[in-house]
Design a protein around this motif. Structure first.
Motif, PDB file in Angstrom:
ATOM      1  N   PRO A  96       3.411 -13.789  14.422  1.00  0.00           N
ATOM      2  CA  PRO A  96       3.077 -15.011  13.890  1.00  0.00           C
ATOM      3  C   PRO A  96       2.848 -16.193  14.929  1.00  0.00           C
ATOM      4  O   PRO A  96       3.593 -16.339  15.720  1.00  0.00           O
ATOM      5  CB  PRO A  96       3.917 -15.535  12.918  1.00  0.00           C
ATOM      6  CG  PRO A  96       5.575 -14.896  12.892  1.00  0.00           C
ATOM      7  CD  PRO A  96       5.083 -13.567  13.604  1.00  0.00           C
ATOM      8  N   CYS A  97       1.647 -17.005  14.711  1.00  0.00           N
ATOM      9  CA  CYS A  97       1.462 -17.813  15.885  1.00  0.00           C
ATOM     10  C   CYS A  97       2.512 -18.973  16.130  1.00  0.00           C
ATOM     11  O   CYS A  97       2.850 -19.563  17.089  1.00  0.00           O
ATOM     12  CB  CYS A  97       0.097 -18.434  15.892  1.00  0.00           C
ATOM     13  SG  CYS A  97      -0.170 -19.513  14.464  1.00  0.00           S
ATOM     14  N   GLY A  98       3.063 -19.466  14.754  1.00  0.00           N
ATOM     15  CA  GLY A  98       4.006 -20.264  14.880  1.00  0.00           C
ATOM     16  C   GLY A  98       3.664 -21.942  14.963  1.00  0.00           C
ATOM     17  O   GLY A  98       4.274 -22.795  14.828  1.00  0.00           O
ATOM     18  N   SER A  99       2.080 -21.958  14.839  1.00  0.00           N
ATOM     19  CA  SER A  99       1.777 -23.439  14.980  1.00  0.00           C
ATOM     20  C   SER A  99       0.597 -23.469  13.916  1.00  0.00           C
ATOM     21  O   SER A  99      -0.081 -24.552  13.792  1.00  0.00           O
ATOM     22  CB  SER A  99       0.822 -23.598  16.442  1.00  0.00           C
ATOM     23  OG  SER A  99       0.267 -22.655  16.670  1.00  0.00           O
ATOM     24  N   CYS A 100       0.150 -22.589  13.034  1.00  0.00           N
ATOM     25  CA  CYS A 100      -1.004 -22.756  12.155  1.00  0.00           C
ATOM     26  C   CYS A 100      -0.526 -23.476  10.820  1.00  0.00           C
ATOM     27  O   CYS A 100       0.849 -23.679  10.677  1.00  0.00           O
ATOM     28  CB  CYS A 100      -1.727 -21.381  11.863  1.00  0.00           C
ATOM     29  SG  CYS A 100      -0.585 -20.117  10.623  1.00  0.00           S
ATOM     30  N   HIS A 101      -1.256 -23.755   9.950  1.00  0.00           N
ATOM     31  CA  HIS A 101      -0.888 -24.420   8.617  1.00  0.00           C
ATOM     32  C   HIS A 101       0.048 -23.528   7.750  1.00  0.00           C
ATOM     33  O   HIS A 101       1.024 -24.163   7.338  1.00  0.00           O
ATOM     34  CB  HIS A 101      -2.143 -24.899   7.721  1.00  0.00           C
ATOM     35  CG  HIS A 101      -1.950 -25.791   6.514  1.00  0.00           C
ATOM     36  ND1 HIS A 101      -1.250 -25.069   5.444  1.00  0.00           N
ATOM     37  CD2 HIS A 101      -2.006 -26.844   6.506  1.00  0.00           C
ATOM     38  CE1 HIS A 101      -1.256 -26.263   4.650  1.00  0.00           C
ATOM     39  NE2 HIS A 101      -1.689 -27.135   5.109  1.00  0.00           N
ATOM     40  N   THR A 102      -0.271 -22.188   7.691  1.00  0.00           N
ATOM     41  CA  THR A 102       0.494 -21.473   6.941  1.00  0.00           C
ATOM     42  C   THR A 102       2.131 -21.421   7.603  1.00  0.00           C
ATOM     43  O   THR A 102       3.121 -21.250   6.873  1.00  0.00           O
ATOM     44  CB  THR A 102      -0.207 -19.801   6.859  1.00  0.00           C
ATOM     45  OG1 THR A 102      -1.508 -20.184   6.079  1.00  0.00           O
ATOM     46  CG2 THR A 102       0.670 -19.111   5.897  1.00  0.00           C
ATOM     47  N   CYS A 103       2.085 -21.206   9.004  1.00  0.00           N
ATOM     48  CA  CYS A 103       3.025 -21.115   9.660  1.00  0.00           C
ATOM     49  C   CYS A 103       4.342 -22.360   9.489  1.00  0.00           C
ATOM     50  O   CYS A 103       5.223 -22.035   9.201  1.00  0.00           O
ATOM     51  CB  CYS A 103       3.016 -20.654  11.003  1.00  0.00           C
ATOM     52  SG  CYS A 103       2.801 -18.926  11.515  1.00  0.00           S
ATOM     53  N   VAL A 104       3.469 -23.114   9.884  1.00  0.00           N
ATOM     54  CA  VAL A 104       4.178 -24.601   9.731  1.00  0.00           C
ATOM     55  C   VAL A 104       4.578 -25.438   8.503  1.00  0.00           C
ATOM     56  O   VAL A 104       5.539 -25.711   8.342  1.00  0.00           O
ATOM     57  CB  VAL A 104       3.664 -25.383  10.906  1.00  0.00           C
ATOM     58  CG1 VAL A 104       4.515 -26.872  10.949  1.00  0.00           C
ATOM     59  CG2 VAL A 104       3.691 -24.706  12.317  1.00  0.00           C
ATOM     60  N   LEU A 111       2.578 -14.546   6.725  1.00  0.00           N
ATOM     61  CA  LEU A 111       1.003 -14.588   6.214  1.00  0.00           C
ATOM     62  C   LEU A 111       0.289 -15.499   7.240  1.00  0.00           C
ATOM     63  O   LEU A 111      -0.838 -15.871   6.997  1.00  0.00           O
ATOM     64  CB  LEU A 111       0.899 -15.165   4.828  1.00  0.00           C
ATOM     65  CG  LEU A 111       1.530 -14.364   3.735  1.00  0.00           C
ATOM     66  CD1 LEU A 111       1.904 -15.240   2.567  1.00  0.00           C
ATOM     67  CD2 LEU A 111       0.599 -13.170   3.495  1.00  0.00           C
ATOM     68  N   CYS A 112       0.795 -15.672   8.409  1.00  0.00           N
ATOM     69  CA  CYS A 112       0.183 -16.407   9.625  1.00  0.00           C
ATOM     70  C   CYS A 112      -1.278 -15.996   9.633  1.00  0.00           C
ATOM     71  O   CYS A 112      -1.856 -15.110   9.619  1.00  0.00           O
ATOM     72  CB  CYS A 112       0.868 -16.046  10.935  1.00  0.00           C
ATOM     73  SG  CYS A 112       0.070 -16.839  12.242  1.00  0.00           S
ATOM     74  N   GLU A 113      -2.269 -17.231   9.838  1.00  0.00           N
ATOM     75  CA  GLU A 113      -3.664 -16.980   9.750  1.00  0.00           C
ATOM     76  C   GLU A 113      -4.270 -16.648  11.330  1.00  0.00           C
ATOM     77  O   GLU A 113      -5.349 -16.097  11.335  1.00  0.00           O
ATOM     78  CB  GLU A 113      -4.302 -18.493   9.730  1.00  0.00           C
ATOM     79  CG  GLU A 113      -3.844 -19.072   8.358  1.00  0.00           C
ATOM     80  CD  GLU A 113      -3.833 -20.628   8.255  1.00  0.00           C
ATOM     81  OE1 GLU A 113      -4.813 -21.184   9.173  1.00  0.00           O
ATOM     82  OE2 GLU A 113      -3.226 -21.157   7.787  1.00  0.00           O
ATOM     83  N   ARG A 114      -3.390 -16.577  12.182  1.00  0.00           N
ATOM     84  CA  ARG A 114      -3.890 -16.409  13.616  1.00  0.00           C
ATOM     85  C   ARG A 114      -3.004 -15.333  14.487  1.00  0.00           C
ATOM     86  O   ARG A 114      -3.619 -14.864  15.264  1.00  0.00           O
ATOM     87  CB  ARG A 114      -3.784 -17.851  14.488  1.00  0.00           C
ATOM     88  CG  ARG A 114      -4.891 -18.838  14.105  1.00  0.00           C
ATOM     89  CD  ARG A 114      -5.034 -19.760  15.311  1.00  0.00           C
ATOM     90  NE  ARG A 114      -3.923 -20.503  15.462  1.00  0.00           N
ATOM     91  CZ  ARG A 114      -3.873 -21.621  14.945  1.00  0.00           C
ATOM     92  NH1 ARG A 114      -4.883 -22.183  14.370  1.00  0.00           N
ATOM     93  NH2 ARG A 114      -2.653 -22.509  15.159  1.00  0.00           N
ATOM     94  N   GLY A 115      -1.782 -14.888  14.132  1.00  0.00           N
ATOM     95  CA  GLY A 115      -1.115 -14.445  15.007  1.00  0.00           C
ATOM     96  C   GLY A 115      -1.789 -12.854  15.346  1.00  0.00           C
ATOM     97  O   GLY A 115      -2.690 -12.638  15.159  1.00  0.00           O
TER      98      GLY A 115
HETATM   99 ZN   LIG Z   1       0.492 -19.026  12.511  1.00  0.00          ZN
END
Ligand SMILES: [Zn+2]
Ligand SMILES: [Zn+2]
Length: 365
Positions: A96-104, A111-115
């Motif tokens: 996971p990217c750790g910084s998208c809306h879904t992550c944060v 379910l991260c949008e970008r990772g």
């Molecule tokens: Zn993310």
């Protein structure tokens, strides 16, 4: 050695193609893993057979491997354990990217949008090594990984990452089960068997496993299921619901876990859930379309319904603890092992439901 190989998905139902890739030079925080075992998941088979699946992809999202390099910089795994090159580690299909809306905001990193995906997703640029069917996997700095305890052999680590981890995560999401709860598990594949294991270890009372083929139900019994319902014998929904009621003092189960992946199982499952019970939907990993359900049973039963997708490193750690305890008879779970070159045969075997759990086994060393 400067190159490695991986079996690559190049199109629906085509044999995986062995391709050669350059081993990457690591940037700060990255890890290079030499694979030991990768689960051949039903999801891989779905992707392999789906005419709409994009390619090329290296499958393998349930992974156990050995760190080759990068631990000297990264130093710690995702749960605070010190790591060094040579350690055995577990990791899954998502960094996971750790910084998208879904992550944060939604706090749903699975379910991260970008990772970055491992075992899914088109490999379009270097370093390409993004799936556990290949000899090596390149992990980005945000990739979760958990060091295996030294006493736990790779096969047991593999079992933690197939089925058990998803249940540790799902059970946490629904607030667990209470000691003595009756549990019905719909499905006897790896996720269903994982549900039996986690229910038994959580102090369930009677556990009923519904599934097929028979040999998987026999394994479910060995893992702790008290009763089995064979889909080849109880062929209709009415029959199966009636059987569950008979086995649960007519009330239905306190907890029902959907692990079959059949969309039609959901209507059946809510009819099997006792008043005030919980229904955990774990198995619907692919969109198999709309099926009618009777929502009256949710309202009238005051049911709590939960969905859970994948798992996080803390769940892998706990799953590993569960399977490493020695209380779980895991010996018969891995029934089929394939070399990387025979990965296509592995997919065929899983598609024919011949295995309990099938894996790609890489050469150690
Ligand atoms: Zn993310
Ligand atoms: Zn999977």
């Amino acid at each position: 050695m400067t190159t490695c190989r991986a079996p690559v998905f190049v199109g629906p139902n085509l044999p995986l193609e062995i391709r050669e890739f350059d081993l990457p030079t690591l940037k700060e925080g990255e890890i290079l893993v030499k694979m030991r075992l990768a689960g051949i998941c039903g999801t891989d088979v779905h992707v392999w057979q789906n005419p709409k699946s994009p390619s090329p992809v290296i499958f393998g999202h349930e992974n156990v491997g050995q760190i080759v390099s990068g631990a000297e910089i990264r130093k710690f795994d995702s749960v605070g354990q010190e790591i060094k090159n040579g350690d055995l580690v577990l990791f899954d299909g998502k960094a996971p990217c750790g910084s998208c809306h879904t992550c944060v905001v939604a706090r749903a990193p699975t379910l991260c949008e970008r990772g970055v995906h491992y075992g899914f997703g088109v490999i379009s640029e270097p370093p390409y090594l993004r799936g556990g069917y290949g000899e090596y996997v390149h992990l980005v700095p945000t990739a979760g990984l958990v060091k295996a305890s030294e006493s736990v052999p790779p096969e047991r680590c593999m079992l933690a990452m197939i089925g058990v981890h998803a249940n540790v995560s799902g059970f946490e999401r629904m607030g667990g089960i209470r000691p003595g709860d009756t549990v019905v598990v719909q499905g006897s594949g790896p996720i269903g068997l994982g549900a039996v294991v986690v229910s038994r270890m959580s102090g369930a009372g009677r556990i009923v496993c519904i599934g097929a083929p028979r040999f998987r139900l026999e394994v479910a019994k060995e893992l702790g299921a008290d009763e089995i319902i064979d889909l080849d014998e109880a062929r209709t929904q009415e029959e199966r619901v009636r059987r569950v009621r008979e086995l649960t003092s007519a009330r239905g189960a306190d907890v029902v876990v959907e692990a079959s992946g059949a969309a039609s199982a959901v209507d059946e499952g809510i009819r099997m859930t006792a008043i005030g019970g919980k229904y955990l939907v774990l198995g619907q990993a692919t969109d198999s379309g709309t099926q009618p359900i009777n929502p009256y049973f949710i309202t009238h039963g005051q049911l709590s319904v939960f969905g859970s997708w994948a798992s996080e490193p803390r769940h892998w750690l706990k799953a590993m603890r569960i399977v490493s305890e020695g209380k779980v008879p895991t010996g018969k779970l891995i029934t089929h092992r394939f070399s990387m070159r025979n990965a296509t045969e592995g997919l065929r075997t899983v598609s024919r439901l011949e295995s309990v759990i099938a894996v790609i086994q890489h050469d150690p060393g």
